[in-house]
Scaffold this motif. Structure first.
Motif, PDB file in Angstrom:
ATOM      1  N   ARG A  94     -94.808 122.330  12.763  1.00 17.90           N
ATOM      2  CA  ARG A  94     -93.948 123.034  13.723  1.00 17.90           C
ATOM      3  C   ARG A  94     -92.769 122.159  14.150  1.00 17.90           C
ATOM      4  N   VAL A  95     -93.030 120.890  14.369  1.00 20.55           N
ATOM      5  CA  VAL A  95     -91.952 119.983  14.765  1.00 20.55           C
ATOM      6  C   VAL A  95     -90.892 119.917  13.667  1.00 20.55           C
ATOM      7  N   ALA A  96     -91.339 119.776  12.418  1.00 17.05           N
ATOM      8  CA  ALA A  96     -90.402 119.681  11.304  1.00 17.05           C
ATOM      9  C   ALA A  96     -89.627 120.982  11.114  1.00 17.05           C
ATOM     10  N   LEU A  97     -90.361 122.103  11.089  1.00 22.01           N
ATOM     11  CA  LEU A  97     -89.711 123.379  10.818  1.00 22.01           C
ATOM     12  C   LEU A  97     -88.854 123.831  12.002  1.00 22.01           C
ATOM     13  N   GLY A  98     -89.324 123.575  13.218  1.00 24.88           N
ATOM     14  CA  GLY A  98     -88.542 123.931  14.394  1.00 24.88           C
ATOM     15  C   GLY A  98     -87.229 123.165  14.454  1.00 24.88           C
ATOM     16  N   ALA A  99     -87.288 121.866  14.122  1.00 25.40           N
ATOM     17  CA  ALA A  99     -86.065 121.059  14.120  1.00 25.40           C
ATOM     18  C   ALA A  99     -85.087 121.558  13.061  1.00 25.40           C
ATOM     19  N   ALA A 100     -85.622 121.918  11.894  1.00 25.41           N
ATOM     20  CA  ALA A 100     -84.762 122.425  10.820  1.00 25.41           C
ATOM     21  C   ALA A 100     -84.142 123.769  11.206  1.00 25.41           C
ATOM     22  N   PHE A 101     -84.936 124.627  11.833  1.00 34.63           N
ATOM     23  CA  PHE A 101     -84.449 125.944  12.254  1.00 34.63           C
ATOM     24  C   PHE A 101     -83.286 125.786  13.235  1.00 34.63           C
ATOM     25  N   GLU A 102     -83.465 124.930  14.213  1.00 36.23           N
ATOM     26  CA  GLU A 102     -82.424 124.705  15.214  1.00 36.23           C
ATOM     27  C   GLU A 102     -81.162 124.137  14.574  1.00 36.23           C
ATOM     28  N   TYR A 103     -81.339 123.196  13.656  1.00 37.03           N
ATOM     29  CA  TYR A 103     -80.201 122.572  12.979  1.00 37.03           C
ATOM     30  C   TYR A 103     -79.424 123.602  12.161  1.00 37.03           C
ATOM     31  N   CYS A 104     -80.151 124.488  11.485  1.00 39.32           N
ATOM     32  CA  CYS A 104     -79.503 125.481  10.626  1.00 39.32           C
ATOM     33  C   CYS A 104     -78.692 126.506  11.427  1.00 39.32           C
ATOM     34  N   MET A 105     -79.033 126.696  12.690  1.00 41.80           N
ATOM     35  CA  MET A 105     -78.262 127.629  13.510  1.00 41.80           C
ATOM     36  C   MET A 105     -76.926 127.043  13.962  1.00 41.80           C
ATOM     37  N   VAL A 127     -81.180 129.670   2.612  1.00 39.75           N
ATOM     38  CA  VAL A 127     -81.724 128.897   3.728  1.00 39.75           C
ATOM     39  C   VAL A 127     -82.758 129.735   4.486  1.00 39.75           C
ATOM     40  N   ARG A 128     -82.418 130.978   4.759  1.00 42.50           N
ATOM     41  CA  ARG A 128     -83.356 131.851   5.462  1.00 42.50           C
ATOM     42  C   ARG A 128     -84.645 132.033   4.658  1.00 42.50           C
ATOM     43  N   HIS A 129     -84.515 132.135   3.342  1.00 42.92           N
ATOM     44  CA  HIS A 129     -85.691 132.295   2.489  1.00 42.92           C
ATOM     45  C   HIS A 129     -86.593 131.073   2.584  1.00 42.92           C
ATOM     46  N   ARG A 130     -85.982 129.887   2.564  1.00 43.06           N
ATOM     47  CA  ARG A 130     -86.791 128.665   2.646  1.00 43.06           C
ATOM     48  C   ARG A 130     -87.520 128.583   3.997  1.00 43.06           C
ATOM     49  N   LEU A 131     -86.820 128.906   5.074  1.00 49.30           N
ATOM     50  CA  LEU A 131     -87.450 128.884   6.394  1.00 49.30           C
ATOM     51  C   LEU A 131     -88.562 129.934   6.496  1.00 49.30           C
ATOM     52  N   ALA A 132     -88.303 131.108   5.969  1.00 46.33           N
ATOM     53  CA  ALA A 132     -89.290 132.189   6.054  1.00 46.33           C
ATOM     54  C   ALA A 132     -90.550 131.850   5.268  1.00 46.33           C
ATOM     55  N   LYS A 133     -90.372 131.302   4.086  1.00 53.40           N
ATOM     56  CA  LYS A 133     -91.516 130.956   3.242  1.00 53.40           C
ATOM     57  C   LYS A 133     -92.394 129.922   3.934  1.00 53.40           C
ATOM     58  N   VAL A 136    -100.998 120.457   2.685  1.00 56.43           N
ATOM     59  CA  VAL A 136    -100.042 121.100   1.778  1.00 56.43           C
ATOM     60  C   VAL A 136     -98.962 121.824   2.581  1.00 56.43           C
ATOM     61  N   VAL A 137     -99.367 122.537   3.618  1.00 59.83           N
ATOM     62  CA  VAL A 137     -98.408 123.264   4.451  1.00 59.83           C
ATOM     63  C   VAL A 137     -97.459 122.287   5.153  1.00 59.83           C
ATOM     64  N   LEU A 138     -98.005 121.199   5.665  1.00 61.68           N
ATOM     65  CA  LEU A 138     -97.146 120.195   6.292  1.00 61.68           C
ATOM     66  C   LEU A 138     -96.142 119.642   5.287  1.00 61.68           C
ATOM     67  N   MET A 139     -96.599 119.380   4.074  1.00 64.71           N
ATOM     68  CA  MET A 139     -95.693 118.875   3.040  1.00 64.71           C
ATOM     69  C   MET A 139     -94.531 119.845   2.818  1.00 64.71           C
ATOM     70  N   GLU A 140     -94.841 121.144   2.708  1.00 66.00           N
ATOM     71  CA  GLU A 140     -93.798 122.145   2.461  1.00 66.00           C
ATOM     72  C   GLU A 140     -92.802 122.197   3.618  1.00 66.00           C
ATOM     73  N   CYS A 141     -93.318 122.162   4.844  1.00 65.43           N
ATOM     74  CA  CYS A 141     -92.433 122.246   6.011  1.00 65.43           C
ATOM     75  C   CYS A 141     -91.607 120.979   6.185  1.00 65.43           C
ATOM     76  N   ALA A 142     -92.222 119.826   5.963  1.00 66.08           N
ATOM     77  CA  ALA A 142     -91.482 118.563   6.090  1.00 66.08           C
ATOM     78  C   ALA A 142     -90.425 118.442   5.005  1.00 66.08           C
ATOM     79  N   GLN A 143     -90.761 118.868   3.791  1.00 66.50           N
ATOM     80  CA  GLN A 143     -89.788 118.828   2.696  1.00 66.50           C
ATOM     81  C   GLN A 143     -88.623 119.772   2.974  1.00 66.50           C
ATOM     82  N   LEU A 183     -82.982 120.730   4.306  1.00 70.58           N
ATOM     83  CA  LEU A 183     -82.044 121.487   5.126  1.00 70.58           C
ATOM     84  C   LEU A 183     -81.175 120.579   5.993  1.00 70.58           C
ATOM     85  N   PHE A 184     -81.709 119.441   6.382  1.00 79.26           N
ATOM     86  CA  PHE A 184     -80.897 118.452   7.101  1.00 79.26           C
ATOM     87  C   PHE A 184     -79.954 117.724   6.149  1.00 79.26           C
ATOM     88  N   GLY A 185     -80.233 117.808   4.844  1.00 78.17           N
ATOM     89  CA  GLY A 185     -79.375 117.148   3.858  1.00 78.17           C
ATOM     90  C   GLY A 185     -79.399 115.637   4.001  1.00 78.17           C
TER      91      GLY A 185
END
Length: 442
Positions: free
Chosen positions: A291-302, A317-323, A367-374, A379-381
């Protein structure tokens, strides 16, 4: 004034305004008190302490003074023992009311920074090193050690892993040889990747008291810091840096025979039941870190713009976040179902029915953490590849991933174990339904 709605995926559904059947008023009020205490005493400093690679010693004592290491223990708590020490509640929650959802809430809040090192430096020894003593130890053993451990006057660790025996617990080589008069054991061997070891006066250690294989293993309380024959040094690891990962050498370390936990040869059983709590805890923590990783990425992408529009306006980008979000919420729903089952099943039944599935949940959580952290790093580039600045959290979260996929049973071993345990349970239950030979009765 109402609190602003959290960033999507940054909080579990029950904290995002979604109704849940699991959380009572006790759980909801406990969550608020936990977040207030943990935010003040840990979360707000976690990045600083992880960067410094150590947590100040006073933090452990601050948590101990508030009894805020005890919620890392599995439910139910050792109520009678705690009350004998004058501990009747934890932040206003009566110790007898503590259940696995209180434990899950605490675990989730302790990982609110996304960094496992600062929280792990405080709780790992208590969470996994202390329970075998009050579950399987003699009254004499408990009376000797639990008062200091439960109150935080002394620190403990769980010492299972060795250089050549990680997930292969049955291959442990550290020996404990009983003296001829039966009064002591002499221990020789090495332990590696032992979280909290460097600060611990005591360990709950797996040793070989018998022949090869799992039947030769036992658990024992082994003194560490300052004890003759024990040498320890910190190991540099890529994530969870501040948690005090330790290499331990034991050279003719003599301990009283009374330090044996339970019975000789029962160590493997004790270890495996202890692992279930550890693996469920890891699964809960993984979800918060994701959640920390994905939430930070979501906020950054906005707010980040590229090619003339925000990243959030890019379909890819939306597809990656949604997945990633779908994987995260599915994993969390599965994890909550485990926590609920733990509040309903007797411990002996939970060990059998949930043991294999908990191994799978732990592995899948990694595995889920890996996907979200990656996703966060990508997304932060360039910012996500930099150890400072606005992408620092993404970079650190990526280094947290292996510390969840390997400890507590490595991923491939856990997936395999889950199926083997399911097969075993199926065969045992099928056998119970078979008609006795020569009988016409079912």
């Amino acid at each position: 004034m109402a609190s602003p709605r959290p960033i999507p995926f940054s909080e579990p559904p029950y904290l995002s305004g979604i109704p849940s059947p699991y959380y009572s008023d006790s759980h909801l009020s406990w969550q608020k008190r936990c977040r207030e205490f943990i935010s003040k005493n840990l979360t707000s400093h976690a990045m600083e302490w992880e960067t410094a690679e150590t947590v100040p010693e006073h933090v452990f004592h601050d948590f101990s003074a508030a009894n805020m290491l005890l919620p890392s223990l599995p439910a139910p708590l050792p109520v009678e023992r705690l009350k004998s020490l004058g501990i009747k509640d934890i932040l206003g929650l009566p110790v007898e009311e503590f259940d696995y959802f209180h434990n899950a809430i605490y675990t989730d809040e302790m990982l609110k920074s996304g960094l496992a090192g600062p929280s792990g430096s405080l709780t790992t020894g208590m969470a996994f090193g202390v329970p075998p003593l009050y579950k399987f130890g003699s009254k004499e053993l408990q009376d000797r050690f639990l008062p200091d451990l439960l109150t935080g006057r002394k620190r403990a660790c769980i010492a299972i892993t060795e250089p050549d025996a990680g997930s292969d617990v049955a291959n442990i080589q550290t020996t404990a040889v009983k003296s001829k008069d039966g009064k002591t054991y002499t221990i020789n061997g090495t332990k590696k990747w032992i979280t909290n070891g460097i600060w611990s006066e005591l360990s709950c250690m797996a040793v070989r008291t018998g022949g090869s294989g799992p039947g030769g293993l036992s658990l024992m309380v082994v003194p560490l810091k300052g004890h003759e024959g024990v040498s320890m040094r910190r190991l540099k690891v890529s994530g969870q840096i501040s948690a005090g990962t330790t290499y331990i050498e034991l050279d003719d370390v003599v301990v009283p025979a009374e330090n044996l936990i339970g019975e000789e040869g029962m160590g493997m059983k004790y270890i495996m039941t202890n692992f279930n709590h550890e693996r469920l805890t890891i699964a809960i923590g993984c979800a918060r870190q994701a959640r920390v990783a994905l939430g930070a990425a979501f906020e950054y992408c906005m707010k980040r713009e590229a090619f003339g529009k925000s990243l959030m306006d890019q379909p890819v980008v939306r597809h990656r976040l949604a997945k990633c979000g779908a994987q995260l919420e599915a994993q969390w729903a599965w994890t909550e179902s485990f926590v609920y089952a733990m509040t309903k099943l007797p411990k002996k039944d939970a060990d059998v029915e949930l043991g294999g599935l908990t191994a799978a949940a732990k592995a899948q959580a990694g595995v889920v953490l890996m996907e979200c952290a990656q996703a966060a790093v990508l997304l932060f580039g360039g910012n996500g590849y930099t150890r400072s600045g606005q992408g620092e959290i993404a970079e650190k979260m990526w280094r947290e991933v292996p510390g969840n996929r390997i400890p507590g049973g490595s991923e491939d071993v856990m997936f395999d174990l889950s199926v083997r345990q399911l097969v075993k349970n199926y065969q045992n239950k099928t056998k119970m339904l078979e008609r006795p030979r020569g009988s016409s009765k079912l």
